[in-house]
Design a protein around this motif. Structure first.
Motif, PDB file in Angstrom:
ATOM      1  N   PRO A 542       0.906  -1.176  -0.056  1.00 28.12           N
ATOM      2  CA  PRO A 542      -0.222  -0.085  -0.120  1.00 28.12           C
ATOM      3  C   PRO A 542       0.938   1.231   0.299  1.00 28.12           C
ATOM      4  CG  PRO A 542      -0.313  -0.785   2.032  1.00 28.12           C
ATOM      5  CD  PRO A 542       0.753  -2.091   1.258  1.00 28.12           C
ATOM      6  N   GLU A 543       0.505   2.166  -1.032  1.00 28.39           N
ATOM      7  CA  GLU A 543       1.168   3.424  -0.991  1.00 28.39           C
ATOM      8  C   GLU A 543       0.297   4.517  -1.732  1.00 28.39           C
ATOM      9  OE1 GLU A 543       4.750   3.589  -3.587  1.00 28.39           O
ATOM     10  OE2 GLU A 543       4.507   1.466  -3.658  1.00 28.39           O
ATOM     11  N   ALA A 544       0.708   5.525  -1.334  1.00 23.28           N
ATOM     12  CA  ALA A 544      -0.531   6.560  -1.976  1.00 23.28           C
ATOM     13  C   ALA A 544      -0.341   6.595  -3.514  1.00 23.28           C
ATOM     14  CB  ALA A 544      -0.138   8.098  -1.603  1.00 23.28           C
ATOM     15  N   ALA A 545       0.746   6.377  -4.068  1.00 19.75           N
ATOM     16  CA  ALA A 545       0.773   6.463  -5.507  1.00 19.75           C
ATOM     17  C   ALA A 545      -0.179   5.377  -6.184  1.00 19.75           C
ATOM     18  CB  ALA A 545       2.508   6.259  -5.923  1.00 19.75           C
ATOM     19  N   THR A 546      -0.307   4.181  -5.666  1.00 18.25           N
ATOM     20  CA  THR A 546      -1.097   3.098  -6.272  1.00 18.25           C
ATOM     21  C   THR A 546      -2.770   2.935  -5.475  1.00 18.25           C
ATOM     22  OG1 THR A 546      -0.247   1.603  -4.566  1.00 18.25           O
ATOM     23  CG2 THR A 546       0.919   1.761  -6.890  1.00 18.25           C
ATOM     24  N   ALA A 547      -2.935   4.102  -4.804  1.00 20.07           N
ATOM     25  CA  ALA A 547      -4.298   3.929  -3.841  1.00 20.07           C
ATOM     26  C   ALA A 547      -5.519   3.806  -4.983  1.00 20.07           C
ATOM     27  CB  ALA A 547      -4.504   5.016  -3.124  1.00 20.07           C
ATOM     28  N   LEU A 548      -5.560   4.500  -5.795  1.00 21.51           N
ATOM     29  CA  LEU A 548      -6.767   4.328  -6.814  1.00 21.51           C
ATOM     30  C   LEU A 548      -6.825   3.102  -7.307  1.00 21.51           C
ATOM     31  CD1 LEU A 548      -8.097   7.072  -8.938  1.00 21.51           C
ATOM     32  CD2 LEU A 548      -7.743   4.882  -9.889  1.00 21.51           C
ATOM     33  N   PRO A 549      -5.838   2.616  -8.161  1.00 18.57           N
ATOM     34  CA  PRO A 549      -5.781   1.180  -8.605  1.00 18.57           C
ATOM     35  C   PRO A 549      -6.317   0.126  -7.569  1.00 18.57           C
ATOM     36  CG  PRO A 549      -3.720   1.899  -8.982  1.00 18.57           C
ATOM     37  CD  PRO A 549      -4.595   3.056  -8.626  1.00 18.57           C
ATOM     38  N   ARG A 550      -5.487   0.493  -6.501  1.00 22.86           N
ATOM     39  CA  ARG A 550      -5.807  -0.762  -5.400  1.00 22.86           C
ATOM     40  C   ARG A 550      -7.273  -0.787  -4.854  1.00 22.86           C
ATOM     41  NH1 ARG A 550      -2.393  -3.130  -2.060  1.00 22.86           N
ATOM     42  NH2 ARG A 550      -3.626  -2.440  -0.231  1.00 22.86           N
ATOM     43  N   GLU A 551      -7.781   0.513  -4.674  1.00 21.64           N
ATOM     44  CA  GLU A 551      -9.436   0.628  -4.489  1.00 21.64           C
ATOM     45  C   GLU A 551      -9.965   0.049  -5.693  1.00 21.64           C
ATOM     46  OE1 GLU A 551     -12.347   4.235  -3.331  1.00 21.64           O
ATOM     47  OE2 GLU A 551     -10.733   4.473  -4.622  1.00 21.64           O
ATOM     48  N   ASP A 552      -9.901   0.549  -6.836  1.00 22.79           N
ATOM     49  CA  ASP A 552     -10.675   0.061  -7.840  1.00 22.79           C
ATOM     50  C   ASP A 552     -10.452  -1.700  -8.174  1.00 22.79           C
ATOM     51  OD1 ASP A 552     -12.269   0.613 -10.295  1.00 22.79           O
ATOM     52  OD2 ASP A 552     -10.730  -0.262 -11.306  1.00 22.79           O
ATOM     53  N   SER A 553      -9.253  -2.276  -7.752  1.00 15.62           N
ATOM     54  CA  SER A 553      -8.940  -3.563  -8.037  1.00 15.62           C
ATOM     55  C   SER A 553      -9.886  -4.390  -6.938  1.00 15.62           C
ATOM     56  CB  SER A 553      -7.590  -3.998  -7.946  1.00 15.62           C
ATOM     57  OG  SER A 553      -7.089  -3.424  -9.122  1.00 15.62           O
ATOM     58  N   LEU A 554      -9.835  -3.804  -5.662  1.00 15.54           N
ATOM     59  CA  LEU A 554     -10.574  -4.442  -4.555  1.00 15.54           C
ATOM     60  C   LEU A 554     -12.085  -4.228  -4.667  1.00 15.54           C
ATOM     61  CD1 LEU A 554      -8.341  -3.428  -1.455  1.00 15.54           C
ATOM     62  CD2 LEU A 554      -8.964  -5.622  -2.092  1.00 15.54           C
ATOM     63  N   GLY A 555     -12.653  -3.256  -5.395  1.00 19.24           N
ATOM     64  CA  GLY A 555     -14.026  -2.910  -5.755  1.00 19.24           C
ATOM     65  C   GLY A 555     -14.394  -4.307  -6.730  1.00 19.24           C
ATOM     66  N   ARG A 556     -13.502  -4.203  -7.718  1.00 19.12           N
ATOM     67  CA  ARG A 556     -13.917  -5.326  -8.667  1.00 19.12           C
ATOM     68  C   ARG A 556     -13.891  -6.674  -8.448  1.00 19.12           C
ATOM     69  NH1 ARG A 556     -14.563  -2.160 -13.654  1.00 19.12           N
ATOM     70  NH2 ARG A 556     -14.564  -0.051 -12.899  1.00 19.12           N
ATOM     71  N   LEU A 557     -12.786  -6.886  -7.392  1.00 19.43           N
ATOM     72  CA  LEU A 557     -12.902  -8.317  -7.014  1.00 19.43           C
ATOM     73  C   LEU A 557     -14.017  -8.609  -5.787  1.00 19.43           C
ATOM     74  CD1 LEU A 557      -9.125  -8.430  -5.825  1.00 19.43           C
ATOM     75  CD2 LEU A 557     -10.224  -9.942  -7.459  1.00 19.43           C
ATOM     76  N   ALA A 558     -14.456  -7.486  -5.383  1.00 21.88           N
ATOM     77  CA  ALA A 558     -15.764  -7.828  -4.610  1.00 21.88           C
ATOM     78  C   ALA A 558     -17.029  -8.038  -5.487  1.00 21.88           C
ATOM     79  CB  ALA A 558     -15.997  -6.278  -3.617  1.00 21.88           C
ATOM     80  N   LEU A 559     -16.952  -7.322  -6.701  1.00 17.82           N
ATOM     81  CA  LEU A 559     -18.100  -7.519  -7.708  1.00 17.82           C
ATOM     82  C   LEU A 559     -18.179  -8.797  -8.058  1.00 17.82           C
ATOM     83  CD1 LEU A 559     -20.266  -6.694  -9.506  1.00 17.82           C
ATOM     84  CD2 LEU A 559     -18.589  -5.789 -11.010  1.00 17.82           C
ATOM     85  N   ILE A 560     -16.827  -9.744  -8.488  1.00 17.53           N
ATOM     86  CA  ILE A 560     -16.604 -11.073  -8.768  1.00 17.53           C
ATOM     87  C   ILE A 560     -17.446 -11.900  -7.841  1.00 17.53           C
ATOM     88  CG2 ILE A 560     -15.048 -12.792  -9.395  1.00 17.53           C
ATOM     89  CD1 ILE A 560     -13.412 -10.505 -10.674  1.00 17.53           C
ATOM     90  N   ASP A 561     -17.107 -11.674  -6.537  1.00 18.14           N
ATOM     91  CA  ASP A 561     -17.537 -12.181  -5.514  1.00 18.14           C
ATOM     92  C   ASP A 561     -19.030 -12.293  -5.307  1.00 18.14           C
ATOM     93  OD1 ASP A 561     -15.188 -13.684  -4.454  1.00 18.14           O
ATOM     94  OD2 ASP A 561     -15.003 -11.866  -2.900  1.00 18.14           O
ATOM     95  N   HIS A 562     -19.545 -11.180  -5.467  1.00 13.82           N
ATOM     96  CA  HIS A 562     -21.005 -10.821  -5.487  1.00 13.82           C
ATOM     97  C   HIS A 562     -21.782 -11.708  -6.745  1.00 13.82           C
ATOM     98  CE1 HIS A 562     -25.014  -9.257  -5.731  1.00 13.82           C
ATOM     99  NE2 HIS A 562     -24.879  -8.726  -6.994  1.00 13.82           N
ATOM    100  N   LEU A 563     -21.120 -11.550  -7.952  1.00 11.34           N
ATOM    101  CA  LEU A 563     -21.653 -12.248  -8.875  1.00 11.34           C
ATOM    102  C   LEU A 563     -21.518 -13.644  -8.811  1.00 11.34           C
ATOM    103  CD1 LEU A 563     -20.254 -10.124 -11.915  1.00 11.34           C
ATOM    104  CD2 LEU A 563     -22.452 -10.141 -11.077  1.00 11.34           C
ATOM    105  N   ASP A 564     -20.519 -14.204  -8.013  1.00 10.03           N
ATOM    106  CA  ASP A 564     -20.679 -15.808  -7.918  1.00 10.03           C
ATOM    107  C   ASP A 564     -21.356 -16.090  -6.684  1.00 10.03           C
ATOM    108  OD1 ASP A 564     -18.802 -16.153  -9.900  1.00 10.03           O
ATOM    109  OD2 ASP A 564     -17.026 -16.135  -8.838  1.00 10.03           O
ATOM    110  N   GLY A 565     -22.001 -15.265  -6.133  1.00  6.06           N
ATOM    111  CA  GLY A 565     -23.032 -15.399  -4.874  1.00  6.06           C
ATOM    112  C   GLY A 565     -22.607 -15.484  -3.428  1.00  6.06           C
ATOM    113  N   TRP A 566     -21.453 -14.821  -3.311  1.00  4.11           N
ATOM    114  CA  TRP A 566     -20.832 -14.808  -2.006  1.00  4.11           C
ATOM    115  C   TRP A 566     -20.804 -13.184  -1.378  1.00  4.11           C
ATOM    116  CZ3 TRP A 566     -19.099 -19.344   0.087  1.00  4.11           C
ATOM    117  CH2 TRP A 566     -19.082 -20.187  -0.724  1.00  4.11           C
ATOM    118  N   PRO A 567     -21.904 -13.216  -0.618  1.00  8.36           N
ATOM    119  CA  PRO A 567     -22.232 -11.647  -0.475  1.00  8.36           C
ATOM    120  C   PRO A 567     -21.175 -11.235   0.901  1.00  8.36           C
ATOM    121  CG  PRO A 567     -23.882 -12.900   0.458  1.00  8.36           C
ATOM    122  CD  PRO A 567     -23.100 -13.875  -0.370  1.00  8.36           C
TER     123      PRO A 567
END
Length: 883
Positions: A542-567
């Motif tokens: 974690p560092e400030a320079a990569t905060a946005l792609p880290r946030e976005d990647s975590l959000g999209r990983l969350a979406l994959i889990d949601h689509l796979d039925g793991w709330p």
């Protein structure tokens, strides 16, 4: 203080060694203006002068040194004070001591005739010093001697003679030096012995409260923000504040005058030019004029601007002499901001046309020294946009358009770039600027031009890698996963050609590239490949320079889990995404907002519709460069599902119909859109339309298979529904959100077939799965048939405490234990915003408090609710009806 004319001895001289009469003004304590502000903290510090032999008040011109000491000596009841304003360096030792003896007699200090009197202006007898020290050493009360403007005394012999008298006079003498420069006395000895009282420029500077009171003395009442801005601009410099107040007092709008006044056309400019700049020799003036263009600088950078090699010695002297040059340590200097502002204006008058060249020299030196942000600023100031764009691209810093603490600064800087600059780097910068605003067509136009220029000019590996990054972003934004794969392959081939230290210095480039690639794969429905790329970003340091792609990647990983039925998994990753940019204090909009969509979708499954709507509204606050088809599809689907949950099937269809037409490239977006549309048609009795939407169900989409089974069940084909589930086995390939719905379809089929035992067993399985995730929505969707099962006494243990009565379950009879200590009103406010998945920073802004205050309230809430995490606190609060 009582000032006497003399001690009455006939030996008292009436003239100085030159035979001229003494100048009485040199013995006069300066009068304070009516607007003088007495500052107690400084007077208390000066009181220590009565306990130490030597006191030094050292500050720049106009820092308020003389008035401070003058005000202090006026309060010294019963102590004689000899005040002497020293003259320029032309005064020799004889003249200095003649005036000092006269100052003592003027203060009422009786001096015997045998002390003597200097007859020669350039020398003095050692006997005079010894006799004076001996006379002072036997006094019962100390004599306070103030030597104002002591920086004018540059003769080493005077300093040596003065130190001799000070050392041997003992408690009989208290010497106060008011000076702009470091005096020649051995200060280190007095410091080591604890016999030196020092007040320096930093302490002399006005604080914002003091500045506010000073403004009031000038008849000005300013809001705190205006006072803080004025103090920041003047750095608390006394003369600057007073001159600003005088100028503002003559304006009909004082606050606007202070905000907009041009320092170079004011009395401040006259003061600094006369008192500081014009006192310097030509070489020093030249250096100051050129250095006025710099923020923080080292001697080597100053030499690059002057073309000489003497900056180190000049800057050291200027800093030591309080000439508005501050030594910051580590060889760095900076000018007082007002002084720099005036110097820049004076440079344009004295050396017109030189400023752009100086900016170019500074930019070139800074670029070679690895100080990219400053190099970019000076390159832009020189209007040399080809240099500036080359510097950004060759440093591999193109990713700073999108992420990191300097994102807004870089975007704003290059927004000033016109269309005249040519070459691959300017075109890449233009493409980045357009894509950062999600202007895809314009971005692609500039990318094509950059590729053409790179092919012709054989561009650097850094430029070609930057181009690959932007190609990947453009492919992501336009929903073209194969183009994103091509860009990623090209980038991988180029990495070996780029210096490793560049890649290490700019981790945001790799993070952004993988985030774009993962998002494109997600859109294409290649979940596992997408997870690989996105997880690499999410798991990076974690560092400030990569905060946005880290946030976005975590959000999209969350979406994959949601689509796979793991709330539950989806919720945890979404909260981690929200915390990512908060950790580094980056401003919003940041990230894609997809994590809030996921949280809204989870809230819908839990039948928390108010929270779902709030999260859906906040998800619109997204970084423009992350507004891709994944976000659009997720937003449409979540909106449609919320309408369905509210019993608004028509609105649900309107929300999802555009996605049915546009989502052809994305199998999951097409399948999920068809599933929602089918549910809407079922709700309005159009079973044939619903069936046609889900006719070609892919085994790779378990949720759609369950939806198709529900349609068959609704059309009276229960056996077909069960056969479909047996063939696709959605329970094996997805999480509880899908498994619960599949179990309920099987349970309904068994119920309709009259197999009550099987139906009850399947309902129990569904309840056990749903309870862990608090999934209420599937039971509301199930229909009337399930109510007898949920209402049976034998299933109370599975429904108590989480399943609402509206689903047919009885209310829980044993509520959770109350909190031991009630929440305060402010803690309730924080808790309500926590339930909306607002970040700590957003809660602070919404409540107009600091982030630390919010963290304190959160700790208290966690303690009172006996939880350790945000989601646990919200869940516990809902159990206790606190939300």
């Amino acid at each position: 203080m009582t000032v006497l004319e003399g001690d009455g001895t006939s030996e008292e001289p009436l003239a100085d060694p030159h035979g001229d009469p003494f100048l009485r003004t040199r013995f006069a304590v300066p009068a304070r203006p009516v607007t003088y502000l007495r500052r107690k903290r400084l007077n208390r510090h000066l009181d220590e002068a009565l306990r130490t032999p030597l006191t030094m008040v050292n500050g720049s011109a106009g820092a308020g040194k003389t008035l401070l000491v003058a005000d202090w000596v006026e309060r010294l009841d019963g102590l004689p004070v000899a005040w002497l304003t020293t003259e320029a360096a032309g005064d020799g030792p004889g003249m200095f001591w003649a005036y000092l003896l006269r100052a003592l007699r003027t203060a009422g200090v009786a001096l015997p005739a045998d002390i003597g009197f200097p007859a020669d202006a350039n020398r003095v007898s050692p006997a005079l010093q010894a006799r004076l020290a001996a006379q002072l050493s036997v006094r019962e009360r100390s004599v306070v001697v103030v030597l104002d403007e002591f920086d004018r005394v540059t003769a080493p012999e005077i300093a040596e003679q003065l130190e001799f008298v000070l050392r041997h006079a003992g408690p009989g003498l208290r010497l106060v030096l008011v000076t702009r420069t470091e005096p020649l006395l051995p200060l280190h000895r007095y410091r080591a012995a604890g016999e030196l009282t020092e007040i320096r420029g930093a302490e002399l500077a006005f604080t914002p409260p003091e500045a506010a009171r000073l403004m009031e003395l000038h008849g000005l009442r300013l809001p705190p923000a205006a006072v803080r801005a004025l103090v920041e601009r003047t750095r608390g410099w006394a003369a600057g504040l007073r001159l600003s107040a005088l100028a503002a007092g003559q304006s009909p709008d004082p606050e606007a005058c202070l905000k907009e006044f041009e320092a170079d056309r004011s009395a401040i400019a006259d003061f600094l030019l006369a008192e500081v700049l014009k006192r310097q020799n030509p070489e020093t003036q030249d250096l100051l004029l050129r250095a006025g263009l710099l923020d923080r600088f080292c001697p080597d950078l100053a030499n690059a601007l002057t073309g000489r090699t003497d900056a180190a010695l000049i800057l050291e002297r200027l800093s030591r002499d309080n000439a508005f040059v501050e030594h910051l340590g580590h060889g760095l200097y900076r000018l007082h901001p007002l002084f720099a502002e005036i110097l820049r204006a004076h440079l344009r008058l004295r050396l017109p046309g030189l400023e752009p060249e100086l900016h170019r020299r500074a930019a070139d030196w800074l670029r070679r020294s690895g100080r990219l942000p400053e190099a970019l600023g000076h390159g832009a100031a020189a209007d040399d946009w080809e240099f500036t764009a080359d510097a950004l691209v060759d440093d591999l810093a193109i990713g700073q358009f999108f992420t990191g603490p300097r994102s807004d600064a870089v975007t704003g800087l290059f927004a000033r770039m016109g269309g005249g600059s040519t070459g691959p780097a300017p075109e890449l910068v233009r493409a980045a600027g357009r894509l950062a605003r999600c202007e895809i067509d314009d971005g692609l136009t500039h990318l094509r031009r950059a590729r053409h220029d790179l092919a012709e000019d054989d561009g650097t590996a850094a430029a070609r890698l930057s181009c690959a990054l932007l190609e990947a972003l453009a492919a992501r934004l336009s929903g073209a996963p194969e183009r994103a794969e091509d860009a990623a392959r090209e980038a991988q081939e180029l990495r070996d050609e780029v210096p490793a230290e560049l890649l290490e210095r700019h981790p945001e480039l790799t993070a952004l590239l993988l985030d774009h690639l993962g998002s494109a794969r997600l859109w294409a429905g290649r979940f596992e490949e997408a997870r690989d790329a996105l997880s690499t970003v999410a798991d990076s340091a974690p560092e400030a320079a990569t905060a946005l792609p880290r946030e976005d990647s975590l959000g999209r990983l969350a979406l994959i889990d949601h689509l796979d039925g793991w709330p539950g998994r989806a919720e945890r990753k979404a909260h981690a995404a929200l915390a990512e940019t908060e950790r580094f204090g980056l401003p919003r909009p940041s990230g894609s907002g997809v994590e809030r969509l996921v949280l809204a979708a989870v809230a819908i499954d839990r039948d928390e519709l108010g929270q779902a709507q709030a999260l859906l509204d906040m998800s619109a606050d997204a970084h423009p460069a992350m507004r891709d088809p994944v976000l659009a599809a997720g937003r449409a689907l979540t909106t449609a599902r919320l309408h369905l949950a509210r019993g608004e099937p028509g609105s649900a269809l309107k929300a999802v119909e555009p996605q049915l037409a546009a989502a052809a490239v994305s199998p999951w977006a097409r399948g999920q859109s068809a599933l929602v549309a089918a549910d809407a048609h079922l709700a309005e009795g159009r079973t044939d339309t619903a069936a046609s939407l889900l006719r070609d169900v892919s085994d790779e989409q378990p949720a759609c298979a369950v939806g198709a089974a529900r349609v068959r069940l609704a059309t009276g084909r229960a056996a077909d529904a069960v056969r479909l589930l047996d063939r696709t086995h959605p329970e094996r390939h997805a999480g509880p959100a899908v498994a619960v719905r599949a179990a309920l379809v099987r349970a309904q089929a068994a119920d309709e077939a009259g197999d009550a035992v099987a139906a009850r067993r399947l309902v129990v399985r569904a309840l056990a799965e749903a309870r862990r995730e608090r999934l209420r929505r599937p039971f509301r969707e199930a229909g009337p048939w399930i109510r007898p099962h949920l209402g049976s006494a034998s299933l109370h243990w599975l429904t108590t405490g989480w399943l609402a009565p509206a689903t047919g379950a009885t209310p829980h009879t044993q509520p959770p234990p109350p909190v031991v200590e009630e929440l305060s009103g402010r803690e309730h406010d924080v808790l309500r915003r926590l339930a909306l998945a607002m970040s700590t920073e957003e809660i602070a802004a919404d409540l107009y408090v600091s982030v630390n205050t919010v963290k304190t309230h959160l700790k208290s809430v966690y303690r009172k609710l006996s939880v350790n995490r945000r989601n646990e606190a919200v869940r516990r609060a809902r159990e206790l009806d606190l939300l």
